[in-house]
Motif scaffolding. Sequence first.
Motif, PDB file in Angstrom:
ATOM      1  N   ASP A 119      -0.065  -8.561  10.943  1.00  0.00           N
ATOM      2  CA  ASP A 119       0.388  -9.948  11.026  1.00  0.00           C
ATOM      3  C   ASP A 119       1.358 -10.325   9.916  1.00  0.00           C
ATOM      4  O   ASP A 119       1.827 -11.463   9.861  1.00  0.00           O
ATOM      5  CB  ASP A 119      -0.813 -10.899  10.987  1.00  0.00           C
ATOM      6  N   SER A 120       1.653  -9.393   8.999  1.00  0.00           N
ATOM      7  CA  SER A 120       2.543  -9.719   7.886  1.00  0.00           C
ATOM      8  C   SER A 120       3.266  -8.463   7.425  1.00  0.00           C
ATOM      9  O   SER A 120       2.640  -7.414   7.216  1.00  0.00           O
ATOM     10  CB  SER A 120       1.762 -10.325   6.707  1.00  0.00           C
ATOM     11  N   ALA A 121       4.592  -8.588   7.248  1.00  0.00           N
ATOM     12  CA  ALA A 121       5.386  -7.478   6.708  1.00  0.00           C
ATOM     13  C   ALA A 121       5.216  -7.347   5.206  1.00  0.00           C
ATOM     14  O   ALA A 121       5.781  -6.435   4.598  1.00  0.00           O
ATOM     15  CB  ALA A 121       6.860  -7.688   7.049  1.00  0.00           C
ATOM     16  N   ASN A 122       4.437  -8.247   4.595  1.00  0.00           N
ATOM     17  CA  ASN A 122       4.391  -8.336   3.139  1.00  0.00           C
ATOM     18  C   ASN A 122       3.012  -8.025   2.560  1.00  0.00           C
ATOM     19  O   ASN A 122       2.748  -8.341   1.404  1.00  0.00           O
ATOM     20  CB  ASN A 122       4.821  -9.740   2.702  1.00  0.00           C
ATOM     21  N   ARG A 123       2.160  -7.364   3.334  1.00  0.00           N
ATOM     22  CA  ARG A 123       0.804  -7.080   2.848  1.00  0.00           C
ATOM     23  C   ARG A 123       0.401  -5.671   3.262  1.00  0.00           C
ATOM     24  O   ARG A 123       0.599  -5.264   4.413  1.00  0.00           O
ATOM     25  CB  ARG A 123      -0.200  -8.093   3.395  1.00  0.00           C
ATOM     26  N   GLN A 124      -0.161  -4.919   2.306  1.00  0.00           N
ATOM     27  CA  GLN A 124      -0.658  -3.576   2.536  1.00  0.00           C
ATOM     28  C   GLN A 124      -2.000  -3.395   1.847  1.00  0.00           C
ATOM     29  O   GLN A 124      -2.310  -4.096   0.872  1.00  0.00           O
ATOM     30  CB  GLN A 124       0.298  -2.521   1.971  1.00  0.00           C
TER      31      GLN A 124
END
Length: 225
Positions: A119-124
């Motif tokens: 749901d987010s390109a900014n979280r791993q």
Amino acid sequence: MERRLWMLLIGLTILLSGGPVWAQGSLEQRLNNWPDWSLPAPLPRPSNRDDLIYPDWFDGLWQVESIDLDAPGDPALLHQARFQADQRGRLIGDRSFNATAIGRALLGEQLLGVEEDPDSANRQIARLKGDLFLETTVTGRRQESPNPETFLADELVLQILHAPGPPRLSRIETLSRYSRCGEDICAEQWQGRYASPGESLRDKAIAQHHYKLRFTPLPASAPSV
């Protein structure tokens, strides 16, 4: 092990805009202030669909050599990096592949895997042996291309190391300057680490690192992580 975990915190290369004054600042100005960095940084908060968009000369698979200029006696860190077009036709880093490559170079089999948030390109999330996992969220980002041969990017990340006991929070800002060197890409990175949110009345960087990198193109058929 402690030092390698800290290097991984830095490597999983990536709080908010401070207002109109910062909005007019450039990344070159931010670089000129290093190592005297403090927050807030001139980095707008990205939306879930935003990502770091690279120039077309990043396309492909690369061998990366990274040298810590603050530790000249340490061997260079070698790993791969991959950049490819997303569904919207933008050239982005393969964050899962790249984070896994860095993690394997630093920790070997201690790194179990890296998961991306759908749901987010900014979280791993990086999962480690010993019931540890590292959550990384990009909270600020800015990029500039002052000319066709140069690319600058600055990211601020919030990293949470979940382990037995209280979680450990860090905020790390990484400013990178890339330039074309024939078929290679030459780069420098400047990093500042800040205390956990609310831990200090003054959000000044409490540690700094300076790196030199070189990207050498690899054939698409090269063995990868």
